[in-house]
Design an enzyme around this catalytic site. Structure first.
Site, PDB file in Angstrom:
ATOM      1  CE  LYS A  56      55.472  39.595  -2.470  1.00 17.92           C
ATOM      2  NZ  LYS A  56      54.500  40.456  -3.198  1.00 17.92           N
ATOM      3  N   GLY A  57      58.707  40.673   3.564  1.00 20.86           N
ATOM      4  CA  GLY A  57      59.072  41.758   4.477  1.00 20.86           C
ATOM      5  C   GLY A  57      60.533  41.808   4.871  1.00 20.86           C
ATOM      6  CD  GLU A 112      59.197  36.667  10.462  1.00 18.62           C
ATOM      7  OE1 GLU A 112      58.958  37.684   9.765  1.00 18.62           O
ATOM      8  OE2 GLU A 112      58.416  35.710  10.556  1.00 18.62           O
ATOM      9  CG  ASP A 113      58.761  41.630   8.277  1.00 21.65           C
ATOM     10  OD1 ASP A 113      58.554  40.618   8.981  1.00 21.65           O
ATOM     11  OD2 ASP A 113      57.951  42.026   7.421  1.00 21.65           O
ATOM     12  CG  ASP A 116      51.465  41.994  15.134  1.00 18.86           C
ATOM     13  OD1 ASP A 116      51.539  42.817  16.046  1.00 18.86           O
ATOM     14  OD2 ASP A 116      50.432  41.850  14.451  1.00 18.86           O
ATOM     15  CG  ASP A 172      53.054  44.848   2.583  1.00 18.39           C
ATOM     16  OD1 ASP A 172      53.374  44.148   3.566  1.00 18.39           O
ATOM     17  OD2 ASP A 172      52.043  44.630   1.892  1.00 18.39           O
ATOM     18  NE  ARG A 178      56.442  44.040  -0.030  1.00 13.22           N
ATOM     19  CZ  ARG A 178      55.909  43.286   0.926  1.00 13.22           C
ATOM     20  NH1 ARG A 178      56.456  43.250   2.120  1.00 13.22           N
ATOM     21  NH2 ARG A 178      54.836  42.568   0.706  1.00 13.22           N
TER      22      ARG A 178
END
Ligand code: IMP
Length: 193
Positions: A56-57, A112-113, A116, A172, A178
């Protein structure tokens, strides 16, 4: 009031006391998306683009990027879950929601958010490439290079962030934060620690 106090003041009251610092303001995000959309318009001139948002990011990045693009573009979403702890990824990925559309011969931009370790995206890229698109590139609003475990070609990067857990603008912690307009760090007590 100092600039950082003013930034905190703009956050919803219910979350304000849990926020340590505004790392990237909504204005800087907007400017960066203008810049990235300009680059995408130049790179894909004459083509059509399919934005694949990773739920959801990436919801706000996809929405805010999509409305800035000049090239014809459509949007689809995937949802993946990686088995891991709350704040780290394991690289074992399960597709919870697949694309609605076929991507064969299409130009795909994965949105993408944050990248990492890169393990989630690595899996996703392999999966998408097996569907024989014309091209697959990646845009990530944030990247944490110091955490990377696999080498990934991220064509469009918004901001590099240090190895800190960030929330807001789609990101989040346990489904909270969020909806914050800025990207922020949390006080240790916000994690229940
Ligand atoms: P990776 O597989 O380690 O690259 O993890 C990618 C996913 O982990 C992201 O799409 C986020 O959902 C989550 N993630 C990684 N770092 C953060 C963070 O700092 N804040 C919120 N979510 C994060």
């Amino acid at each position: 009031m100092s600039e950082s106090a003013e930034m905190l003041e703009r956050l919803p009251a219910a979350y304000r006391s849990q926020v340590e610092e505004v790392l990237i303001s909504r204005e800087r995000i907007a400017e960066k998306l203008d810049e990235l959309a300009g680059a995408i318009d130049r790179d894909y001139a004459g083509e059509e683009l399919l934005l694949v948002g990773v739920l959801k990011g990436a919801i706000f990045v996809v929405a805010d990027l999509h409305r800035r693009l000049g090239v014809p573009s459509s949007v689809d979403f995937m949802a993946v879950s990686s088995y891991g702890s709350a704040t780290t990824s394991s690289g074992v990925v399960r597709i919870l929601k697949d694309l609605d559309a076929e991507i064969e011969d299409r130009h795909v931009l994965v949105v993408e958010d944050i990248v990492d370790s890169g393990l989630t995206l690595d899996y996703l890229l392999k999966n998408l490439r097996s569907r024989r698109p014309a091209s697959v590139e990646v845009l990530s609003l944030l990247t944490k290079p110091s955490r990377r475990e696999v080498d990934l070609p991220i064509r469009y990067v918004g901001f590099e962030v240090p190895d800190v857990f960030v929330v807001g603008y789609g990101l989040d912690f346990a489904e909270h934060y969020r909806g914050l307009s800025d990207i922020v760090t949390l006080k240790p007590e916000a994690y229940g620690g």
